[in-house]
Design a protein around this motif. Structure first.
Motif, mmCIF file in Angstrom:
data_model
loop_
_atom_site.group_PDB
_atom_site.id
_atom_site.type_symbol
_atom_site.label_atom_id
_atom_site.label_comp_id
_atom_site.label_asym_id
_atom_site.label_seq_id
_atom_site.Cartn_x
_atom_site.Cartn_y
_atom_site.Cartn_z
ATOM 1 N N LEU A 18 0.867 -1.330 -0.091
ATOM 2 C CA LEU A 18 0.029 -0.056 -0.051
ATOM 3 C C LEU A 18 1.075 1.394 0.166
ATOM 4 C CD1 LEU A 18 -2.659 -1.494 2.565
ATOM 5 C CD2 LEU A 18 -2.955 -0.711 -0.134
ATOM 6 N N ALA A 19 2.127 1.342 0.309
ATOM 7 C CA ALA A 19 2.915 2.390 0.208
ATOM 8 C C ALA A 19 4.151 2.067 -0.577
ATOM 9 C CB ALA A 19 3.599 2.684 1.662
ATOM 10 N N ALA A 180 -5.072 2.326 1.403
ATOM 11 C CA ALA A 180 -3.826 2.825 1.356
ATOM 12 C C ALA A 180 -3.866 4.249 2.119
ATOM 13 C CB ALA A 180 -3.298 3.205 -0.222
ATOM 14 N N LEU A 181 -4.954 5.043 1.904
ATOM 15 C CA LEU A 181 -5.413 6.184 2.849
ATOM 16 C C LEU A 181 -5.499 5.810 4.231
ATOM 17 C CD1 LEU A 181 -6.063 8.965 1.647
ATOM 18 C CD2 LEU A 181 -8.417 8.362 2.019
ATOM 19 N N LEU B 28 1.444 2.213 -10.818
ATOM 20 C CA LEU B 28 1.156 2.919 -9.763
ATOM 21 C C LEU B 28 2.432 3.498 -8.911
ATOM 22 C CD1 LEU B 28 -1.151 -0.102 -8.135
ATOM 23 C CD2 LEU B 28 -1.955 2.167 -9.057
ATOM 24 N N GLY B 29 3.560 2.939 -9.073
ATOM 25 C CA GLY B 29 4.872 3.207 -8.252
ATOM 26 C C GLY B 29 5.430 4.701 -8.916
ATOM 27 N N VAL B 30 5.404 4.935 -10.193
ATOM 28 C CA VAL B 30 6.373 5.961 -10.749
ATOM 29 C C VAL B 30 5.590 7.013 -11.465
ATOM 30 C CG1 VAL B 30 8.075 4.206 -11.321
ATOM 31 C CG2 VAL B 30 6.546 4.820 -12.749
ATOM 32 N N THR B 31 4.013 6.758 -11.235
ATOM 33 C CA THR B 31 3.325 7.693 -12.063
ATOM 34 C C THR B 31 2.977 9.127 -11.315
ATOM 35 O OG1 THR B 31 1.163 6.417 -11.425
ATOM 36 C CG2 THR B 31 2.152 6.388 -13.610
ATOM 37 N N THR B 32 3.811 9.765 -10.373
ATOM 38 C CA THR B 32 3.601 10.861 -9.715
ATOM 39 C C THR B 32 3.562 12.123 -10.636
ATOM 40 O OG1 THR B 32 5.981 11.034 -9.167
ATOM 41 C CG2 THR B 32 4.475 9.999 -7.543
ATOM 42 N N SER B 33 4.192 11.965 -11.881
ATOM 43 C CA SER B 33 3.987 12.898 -12.794
ATOM 44 C C SER B 33 4.028 12.309 -14.173
ATOM 45 C CB SER B 33 5.133 13.835 -12.886
ATOM 46 O OG SER B 33 6.381 13.272 -13.317
ATOM 47 N N ALA B 34 3.400 13.134 -15.217
ATOM 48 C CA ALA B 34 3.431 12.615 -16.445
ATOM 49 C C ALA B 34 4.743 12.384 -17.240
ATOM 50 C CB ALA B 34 2.394 13.776 -17.381
ATOM 51 N N PHE B 35 5.667 13.097 -16.832
ATOM 52 C CA PHE B 35 7.049 12.952 -17.458
ATOM 53 C C PHE B 35 7.594 11.584 -16.862
ATOM 54 C CE2 PHE B 35 11.672 13.282 -17.768
ATOM 55 C CZ PHE B 35 11.794 13.203 -19.121
ATOM 56 N N ASN B 36 7.499 11.165 -15.472
ATOM 57 C CA ASN B 36 8.015 9.869 -14.868
ATOM 58 C C ASN B 36 7.281 8.679 -15.816
ATOM 59 O OD1 ASN B 36 9.606 11.298 -13.478
ATOM 60 N ND2 ASN B 36 8.501 11.088 -11.743
ATOM 61 N N LEU B 172 0.281 11.052 -3.400
ATOM 62 C CA LEU B 172 0.713 9.951 -2.498
ATOM 63 C C LEU B 172 -0.077 8.784 -3.026
ATOM 64 C CD1 LEU B 172 0.186 12.130 0.707
ATOM 65 C CD2 LEU B 172 2.413 11.540 -0.280
ATOM 66 N N ALA B 173 0.411 7.714 -2.451
ATOM 67 C CA ALA B 173 0.007 6.374 -2.652
ATOM 68 C C ALA B 173 -1.561 6.156 -2.875
ATOM 69 C CB ALA B 173 0.233 5.355 -1.612
ATOM 70 N N PRO B 174 -2.544 6.650 -2.223
ATOM 71 C CA PRO B 174 -4.023 6.399 -2.346
ATOM 72 C C PRO B 174 -4.301 6.914 -3.784
ATOM 73 C CG PRO B 174 -3.630 7.221 -0.034
ATOM 74 C CD PRO B 174 -2.504 7.172 -0.490
ATOM 75 N N GLY B 175 -3.935 8.187 -3.952
ATOM 76 C CA GLY B 175 -4.232 8.499 -5.354
ATOM 77 C C GLY B 175 -3.890 7.772 -6.306
ATOM 78 N N ALA B 176 -2.915 7.018 -6.423
ATOM 79 C CA ALA B 176 -2.322 6.147 -7.501
ATOM 80 C C ALA B 176 -3.664 5.314 -7.747
ATOM 81 C CB ALA B 176 -1.084 5.536 -7.183
ATOM 82 N N PHE B 177 -3.875 4.495 -6.612
ATOM 83 C CA PHE B 177 -4.984 3.231 -6.705
ATOM 84 C C PHE B 177 -6.376 3.826 -7.174
ATOM 85 C CE2 PHE B 177 -2.337 1.360 -3.673
ATOM 86 C CZ PHE B 177 -2.134 0.006 -4.137
ATOM 87 N N ILE B 178 -6.892 5.032 -6.612
ATOM 88 C CA ILE B 178 -8.157 5.635 -6.886
ATOM 89 C C ILE B 178 -8.124 6.132 -8.213
ATOM 90 C CG2 ILE B 178 -9.727 7.290 -6.251
ATOM 91 C CD1 ILE B 178 -8.757 7.165 -3.296
ATOM 92 N N GLY B 179 -6.906 6.881 -8.797
ATOM 93 C CA GLY B 179 -6.836 7.396 -10.094
ATOM 94 C C GLY B 179 -7.114 5.932 -10.940
ATOM 95 N N LEU B 180 -6.001 5.228 -10.734
ATOM 96 C CA LEU B 180 -6.087 4.100 -11.809
ATOM 97 C C LEU B 180 -7.509 3.276 -11.790
ATOM 98 C CD1 LEU B 180 -4.483 2.346 -13.801
ATOM 99 C CD2 LEU B 180 -4.240 0.803 -11.777
#
Lengths: 190, 194
Positions: A18-19, A180-181, B28-36, B172-180
């Motif tokens: 989750l992190a 995760a939240l 999920l891990g690297v998509t903090t920005s469009a370029f990454n 942060l992490a939760p946004g990755a899951f929810i966004g996907l």
């Protein structure tokens, strides 16, 4: 004290799924039932601990003395693949019951990025062998905690009337996001 | 098989991320920005293309019992090449992607395509398939990266367009899951699966 920090950090604060986003494939793939997710976590703990020990030995006694650390990725994945195969053969002979219980999860372990990830992280953090073992076991517990809780929620989710567009994977992903939240609440604990 | 069909299948009908749900860890891990996201997608595309190419050439020499370890060695070699080249020429991107570069080895998508497609088809079809799956993967990663960057830091490819800090939860992490989750639902709706 130092070990308690490693344990709590690995299980709650930096939870592997989750992190750190490692091992998402089994997390999404085998979390439909609580019973299979328990089997998966057992298999992960077993292989992860063994793999961390073996890769530690390889890194410190082969790769560093020969100055070929750039071969880390290739050698680790080969070691993990053959380790998984070996564990499978030994378990089949020694404990057929456990072998039956783990079933398909054992061969899948080769492409579980959590195993390779933890082995690489243990080297990156410059842990010695005992710290590495504790690190691997607590990461496996963290994986088990996340996947068993998630399986419990998904079993309930099947009984609920989810909007048509969100059924299946999308709803599961949003549930994982909410988990995760919740786990973010542990941030700053260590 | 028709090459256009292979391309279409990899990008839309069997999109590796939204439809097949393969290789989700880097997604999920690297998509903090469009370029990454784009950088990770390109690195994976290179590995997919090259490993499909080599696997389709050597498929007749490899005994079927040891094919999986052999495929993994092929993939690991190309991952190591990517790792070294990226560290030398794109150090910033290398630092941002971090652990997920060596982890391309265990991306189920790469091994999955070697096993399911390249080991059964001719070389030209295999490289087309690698390219198609890579493009599909890159598009998905860039889309999720853009989604998270727009909401999380009010910018796109590093150019901010609204003053302010953005909604931190999407970085942060939760946004990755929810966004996907939401992007998957939207994608399935658009291609008419739902």
């Amino acid at each position: 004290m130092e070990y308690i920090f490693i344990i709590i950090g690995a299980i709650f604060v930096n939870n592997i799924v989750l992190a750190q986003f490692l091992g998402i494939c089994p997390y999404m793939g085998v979390s439909a039932k609580v019973s299979t997710s328990v089997g998966m976590s057992g298999a992960v703990m077993f292989v992860m601990t063994l793999a961390t020990i073996v890769t530690y030995l390889i890194y410190n006694f082969i790769l560093i003395p020969l100055d070929i650390t750039f071969l880390q990725t290739i050698s680790y994945i080969l070691v993990i693949a053959s380790l998984v195969q070996m564990v499978e053969i030994i378990l089949k002979k020694v404990s057929p019951a456990l072998y039956q219980a783990l079933g398909i999860f054992l061969p899948l372990m080769t492409t579980n990025c959590a195993i390779l990830g933890v082995a690489i992280l243990a080297v990156q953090n410059e842990y010695h062998l005992l710290q590495g073992v504790v690190f691997a076991i607590s990461h496996a517990i963290g994986f088990g905690l996340a996947i068993i809780l998630f399986a419990g929620i998904r079993e309930q989710l099947d009984l609920v009337d989810v909007p048509k567009g969100m059924r299946g994977a999308p709803a599961a992903l949003v549930v994982a996001g909410i988990m995760a939240l919740a786990f973010m609440g542990f941030a700053g604990l260590v | 098989m028709d090459k256009i069909k292979i391309l279409k299948r990899g990008i839309i009908k069997d999109n590796p991320v939204f439809v097949l749900l393969l290789g989700l860890c880097p997604v999920l891990g690297v998509t903090t920005s469009a370029f990454n996201g784009f950088g990770m997608g390109m690195a994976t595309t290179f590995v997919l293309f090259m490993s499909n190419f080599v696997v389709s050439i050597i498929k007749n020499f490899i005994p079927s019992k040891v094919r999986i370890p052999s495929f993994i060695v092929v993939i690991a070699s190309f991952v190591t090449i990517t790792e070294l080249v990226m560290e030398a020429f794109l150090p910033d991107l290398f630092d941002a992607l971090g652990l997920f570069i060596p982890l391309i080895v265990v991306n189920c998508l790469v091994l999955g395509r070697s096993e399911a497609f390249a080991s059964k088809n001719d070389t030209f079809s295999a490289v087309t398939d690698g390219l198609a799956m890579g493009i599909g993967f890159t598009l998905a990663l860039t889309a999720l990266g853009a989604f998270r960057e727009i909401l999380g830091s009010y910018s796109l490819f590093g150019y901010s367009f609204i003053e302010g800090d953005g909604m931190l939860v999407f970085v942060l992490a939760p946004g990755a899951f929810i966004g996907l989750g939401y992007l998957t639902a939207i994608f399935l709706k658009i291609i008419g699966e739902r």
